[in-house]
Enzyme design. Structure first.
Site, PDB file in Angstrom:
ATOM      1  N   GLY A  32     -26.243  40.784  23.497  1.00  0.00           N
ATOM      2  CA  GLY A  32     -25.007  40.031  23.738  1.00  0.00           C
ATOM      3  C   GLY A  32     -23.991  40.891  24.461  1.00  0.00           C
ATOM      4  CG  ASP A 253     -14.840  33.246  13.751  1.00  0.00           C
ATOM      5  OD1 ASP A 253     -15.850  33.933  13.992  1.00  0.00           O
ATOM      6  OD2 ASP A 253     -13.775  33.371  14.390  1.00  0.00           O
ATOM      7  CG  HIS A 258     -12.900  39.103   9.042  1.00  0.00           C
ATOM      8  ND1 HIS A 258     -14.048  39.842   9.006  1.00  0.00           N
ATOM      9  CD2 HIS A 258     -12.840  38.575  10.302  1.00  0.00           C
ATOM     10  CE1 HIS A 258     -14.660  39.776  10.186  1.00  0.00           C
ATOM     11  NE2 HIS A 258     -13.948  39.001  10.982  1.00  0.00           N
ATOM     12  CE1 TYR A 396       5.763  45.570   6.028  1.00  0.00           C
ATOM     13  CE2 TYR A 396       7.342  44.577   4.524  1.00  0.00           C
ATOM     14  CZ  TYR A 396       6.473  44.474   5.596  1.00  0.00           C
ATOM     15  OH  TYR A 396       6.321  43.266   6.232  1.00  0.00           O
TER      16      TYR A 396
HETATM   17  P1  NDP Z   1     -19.868  35.195  22.471  1.00  0.00           P
HETATM   18  O1  NDP Z   1     -19.691  33.722  22.499  1.00  0.00           O
HETATM   19  O2  NDP Z   1     -19.092  36.002  23.434  1.00  0.00           O
HETATM   20  O3  NDP Z   1     -21.427  35.467  22.601  1.00  0.00           O
HETATM   21  C1  NDP Z   1     -22.017  36.730  22.903  1.00  0.00           C
HETATM   22  C2  NDP Z   1     -23.101  36.521  23.967  1.00  0.00           C
HETATM   23  O4  NDP Z   1     -24.148  35.727  23.408  1.00  0.00           O
HETATM   24  C3  NDP Z   1     -22.621  35.759  25.178  1.00  0.00           C
HETATM   25  O5  NDP Z   1     -22.083  36.636  26.136  1.00  0.00           O
HETATM   26  C4  NDP Z   1     -23.883  35.085  25.663  1.00  0.00           C
HETATM   27  O6  NDP Z   1     -24.594  36.002  26.475  1.00  0.00           O
HETATM   28  C5  NDP Z   1     -24.694  34.874  24.397  1.00  0.00           C
HETATM   29  N1  NDP Z   1     -24.557  33.499  23.925  1.00  0.00           N
HETATM   30  C6  NDP Z   1     -23.441  32.771  23.732  1.00  0.00           C
HETATM   31  N2  NDP Z   1     -23.713  31.553  23.254  1.00  0.00           N
HETATM   32  C7  NDP Z   1     -25.055  31.501  23.144  1.00  0.00           C
HETATM   33  C8  NDP Z   1     -25.966  30.515  22.707  1.00  0.00           C
HETATM   34  N3  NDP Z   1     -25.519  29.326  22.272  1.00  0.00           N
HETATM   35  N4  NDP Z   1     -27.274  30.802  22.710  1.00  0.00           N
HETATM   36  C9  NDP Z   1     -27.721  32.000  23.136  1.00  0.00           C
HETATM   37  N5  NDP Z   1     -26.889  32.991  23.559  1.00  0.00           N
HETATM   38  C10 NDP Z   1     -25.606  32.727  23.573  1.00  0.00           C
HETATM   39  O7  NDP Z   1     -19.603  35.645  20.975  1.00  0.00           O
HETATM   40  P2  NDP Z   1     -18.897  36.932  20.383  1.00  0.00           P
HETATM   41  O8  NDP Z   1     -19.274  38.119  21.177  1.00  0.00           O
HETATM   42  O9  NDP Z   1     -17.480  36.653  20.181  1.00  0.00           O
HETATM   43  O10 NDP Z   1     -19.539  36.958  18.939  1.00  0.00           O
HETATM   44  C11 NDP Z   1     -20.864  37.396  18.721  1.00  0.00           C
HETATM   45  C12 NDP Z   1     -21.012  37.675  17.232  1.00  0.00           C
HETATM   46  O11 NDP Z   1     -20.088  38.675  16.870  1.00  0.00           O
HETATM   47  C13 NDP Z   1     -20.711  36.460  16.352  1.00  0.00           C
HETATM   48  O12 NDP Z   1     -21.623  36.485  15.285  1.00  0.00           O
HETATM   49  C14 NDP Z   1     -19.288  36.736  15.836  1.00  0.00           C
HETATM   50  O13 NDP Z   1     -19.115  36.210  14.547  1.00  0.00           O
HETATM   51  C15 NDP Z   1     -19.280  38.246  15.768  1.00  0.00           C
HETATM   52  N6  NDP Z   1     -17.953  38.860  15.901  1.00  0.00           N
HETATM   53  C16 NDP Z   1     -17.155  38.649  16.998  1.00  0.00           C
HETATM   54  C17 NDP Z   1     -15.948  39.322  17.118  1.00  0.00           C
HETATM   55  C18 NDP Z   1     -15.064  39.155  18.315  1.00  0.00           C
HETATM   56  O14 NDP Z   1     -13.996  39.782  18.329  1.00  0.00           O
HETATM   57  N7  NDP Z   1     -15.435  38.367  19.300  1.00  0.00           N
HETATM   58  C19 NDP Z   1     -15.476  40.268  16.075  1.00  0.00           C
HETATM   59  C20 NDP Z   1     -16.398  40.429  14.981  1.00  0.00           C
HETATM   60  C21 NDP Z   1     -17.575  39.741  14.917  1.00  0.00           C
HETATM   61  P3  NDP Z   1     -25.607  35.581  27.610  1.00  0.00           P
HETATM   62  O15 NDP Z   1     -25.366  34.152  27.932  1.00  0.00           O
HETATM   63  O16 NDP Z   1     -25.311  36.514  28.722  1.00  0.00           O
HETATM   64  O17 NDP Z   1     -26.932  35.829  26.981  1.00  0.00           O
HETATM   65  C1  BG6 Z   2     -14.116  38.065  14.488  1.00  0.00           C
HETATM   66  C2  BG6 Z   2     -14.039  36.623  14.840  1.00  0.00           C
HETATM   67  O1  BG6 Z   2     -14.903  38.248  13.351  1.00  0.00           O
HETATM   68  O2  BG6 Z   2     -12.836  38.598  14.276  1.00  0.00           O
HETATM   69  C3  BG6 Z   2     -13.114  36.389  16.015  1.00  0.00           C
HETATM   70  O3  BG6 Z   2     -15.337  36.161  15.185  1.00  0.00           O
HETATM   71  C4  BG6 Z   2     -11.785  37.054  15.802  1.00  0.00           C
HETATM   72  O4  BG6 Z   2     -12.932  35.005  16.202  1.00  0.00           O
HETATM   73  C5  BG6 Z   2     -11.980  38.504  15.399  1.00  0.00           C
HETATM   74  O5  BG6 Z   2     -11.067  36.988  17.020  1.00  0.00           O
HETATM   75  C6  BG6 Z   2     -10.665  39.168  15.037  1.00  0.00           C
HETATM   76  O6  BG6 Z   2     -10.860  40.543  14.871  1.00  0.00           O
HETATM   77  P1  BG6 Z   2      -9.644  41.554  14.981  1.00  0.00           P
HETATM   78  O7  BG6 Z   2     -10.226  42.859  14.592  1.00  0.00           O
HETATM   79  O8  BG6 Z   2      -9.210  41.522  16.422  1.00  0.00           O
HETATM   80  O9  BG6 Z   2      -8.601  41.065  14.074  1.00  0.00           O
END
Ligand code: NDP
Ligand code: BG6
Length: 427
Positions: A32, A253, A258, A396
């Site tokens: 990803g 989510d 969290h 605080y």
């Molecule tokens: P994204 O929607 O950005 O997905 C990551 C990558 O997965 C995409 O760039 C795409 O890559 C691929 N993807 C997206 N949708 C699909 C699909 N339906 N089927 C197959 N591949 C797909 O998600 P995030 O990066 O935000 O989140 C990924 C994981 O990380 C989740 O489980 C989320 O809960 C967790 N997470 C996210 C955080 C954040 O700040 N965003 C923080 C903490 C946890 P490509 O198409 O190039 O293959």
């Molecule tokens: C991720 C969620 O777990 O936490 C996102 O998938 C959210 O939707 C993110 O934006 C928030 O993380 P932080 O560290 O920026 O508060």
């Protein structure tokens, strides 16, 4: 249940002193790599570890996703989220030199063979230890872990680890299914289940504040606390993550992971030690004591566009092209939870979270009860202990003092430990 906090008190000094006794290289695979998590958190964190010399020098980073990308394209996405001082430009270039990228699907064995070849290309004198980070929507966890096991495992004595992001399924059934699937492929010590809030300074600090001070312990109960409020606010919406988000919603989510982790650390009894298993056991007892949430104690919402707003503020959830038309998935939720045990019975734990709100903030507020036997004609406010997780970490205590000078007026003020003022380095 997983051990969510592996070595919570590992220090940088400890990590620096750790030596690696063989010539194995290390391959960190980011599945990803094209996504939001990868650009905002994974690559910036890998860079920070590399910059501070906390990784073995022969660590290689391999991005993997379906998008046809290059390392330069990933760099362009990630750099706005990375802290690189002018004096560190050369080192940052060296970091990107250690990166490569493989485009492939999440369900085709041939593509995982390509990935395996890319990892093998890093094995100069010995096999690579392999760490696979699934920064992916949960819908592809099962295929990816299966193909990692079939095609990409380390060989000849090197180790493999798999890091899985939350949410672990969307209900008990899918969570059990995923757990059974993953444990059929890997041993428990090969599996890491991540909740990145457990890495936040203030969330870790809860352990020390509560159990390393005498002053809070006697007050930390239903006799003295009137309510606990845990909030998460984000000033932006889904921004193209609708494909993932819409299937899960804000409760899965953010809230069930969290915020519940913060709740558990706030409500739990003192663990026998600071070991992960002991902390986990105490958290489980809290979760078991929470009574079923009543619908009248829940509010759900979905953000809409503000026609007078600027930029993204004009866009509602349903305006994101990656969100299915007419979706009713909540982007905002508040729930009141009750921990029915001797310490907390009757104290509301109010947890709330939302996207596209007015600011970025995550905090815990422990609100104390009114002072009994008021002698100040109602002029006093309740004490409140606030842990600001982000931004600008702070602890605080809101308290009453006498307004300085002649007279006897009460004034609310704060005992303020803002980390930016007190500490030079806030990680
Ligand atoms: P994204 O929607 O950005 O997905 C990551 C990558 O997965 C995409 O760039 C795409 O890559 C691929 N993807 C997206 N949708 C699909 C699909 N339906 N089927 C197959 N591949 C797909 O998600 P995030 O990066 O935000 O989140 C990924 C994981 O990380 C989740 O489980 C989320 O809960 C967790 N997470 C996210 C955080 C954040 O700040 N965003 C923080 C903490 C946890 P490509 O198409 O190039 O293959
Ligand atoms: C991720 C969620 O777990 O936490 C996102 O998938 C959210 O939707 C993110 O934006 C928030 O993380 P932080 O560290 O920026 O508060």
């Amino acid at each position: 249940m997983s051990t969510q906090m592996k070595n919570p008190f590992d220090s940088k000094e400890f990590l620096k002193k750790r030596t690696y006794s063989n010539d194995n290289s290390f391959a960190f695979v980011v599945f990803g790599a094209s996504g939001d998590l990868a650009k905002k958190k994974i690559y910036p964190t890998l860079w920070a570890l590399f910059r501070d010399d906390l990784l073995p020098s022969n660590t290689y980073f391999i991005g993997y996703a379906r998008s046809k990308l290059t390392v330069d394209a990933i760099r362009e996405k990630a750099e706005p989220h990375m802290k690189v001082a002018d004096s560190e430009r050369e080192k940052a270039a060296a970091f990107w030199e250690m990166n490569s990228y493989v485009a492939g699907s999440y369900d085709k064995a041939d593509d995982f063979v390509k990935l395996d070849e890319a990892i093998k290309a890093t094995e100069i004198s010995a096999p690579a230890n392999r760490l696979f980070y699934l920064a992916l929507p949960p819908s592809v966890f099962a295929d990816v872990t299966r193909l990692v096991k079939e095609k990409c495992m380390a060989h000849d004595g090197a180790w493999s680890r798999v890091i899985i992001e939350k949410p672990f399924g969307k209900d008990l059934e899918s969570s059990d299914k995923l757990s059974n699937h993953v444990s059929s492929l890997f041993t428990e010590d090969q599996i890491y289940r991540i909740d990145h809030y457990l890495g936040k300074e203030m969330v870790q600090n809860l352990m020390v504040l509560r159990f390393g001070n005498r002053i809070f312990g006697p007050l930390w109960n239903r006799d003295n606390v009137s309510a606990v409020v845990i909030s998460f606010k984000e000033p932006f919406g889904t921004q193209g993550r609708g494909g993932y988000f819409d299937e899960f919603g804000i409760i899965r989510d953010v809230m069930q992971n969290h915020l519940l982790q913060i709740l558990c650390l706030t409500a739990m009894e003192k663990p026998a030690t600071t070991n992960a298993e002991d902390i986990r056991d105490e958290k489980v007892k809290v979760l078991r004591s929470i009574s079923k949430i009543k619908m009248e104690d829940v509010v759900l919402g979905q953000y809409v566009g503000d026609p007078n707003g600027e930029g993204d503020a004009k866009l509602g959830y349903l305006d994101d092209p990656t969100v299915p038309k007419g979706s009713r998935t909540p982007t905002y939720a508040v729930a009141v939870l009750y921990v029915r045990n001797e310490r907390w019975d009757g104290v509301p734990f109010i947890i709330r979270c939302g996207k596209a709100l007015n600011e970025r903030k995550a905090e815990l507020r422990v609100q104390f009860r009114d002072v009994p036997g008021d002698i100040f004609n109602g002029a006093t406010q309740r004490n409140e202990l606030v842990l600001r997780v982000q931004p600008n970490e702070a602890v605080y205590m809101k308290m009453m003092t006498k307004k300085p000078g002649i007279g006897f007026e009460c004034e609310e003020t704060e005992l303020d430990l803002t980390y930016g003022s007190r500490y030079k380095v806030v990680v």
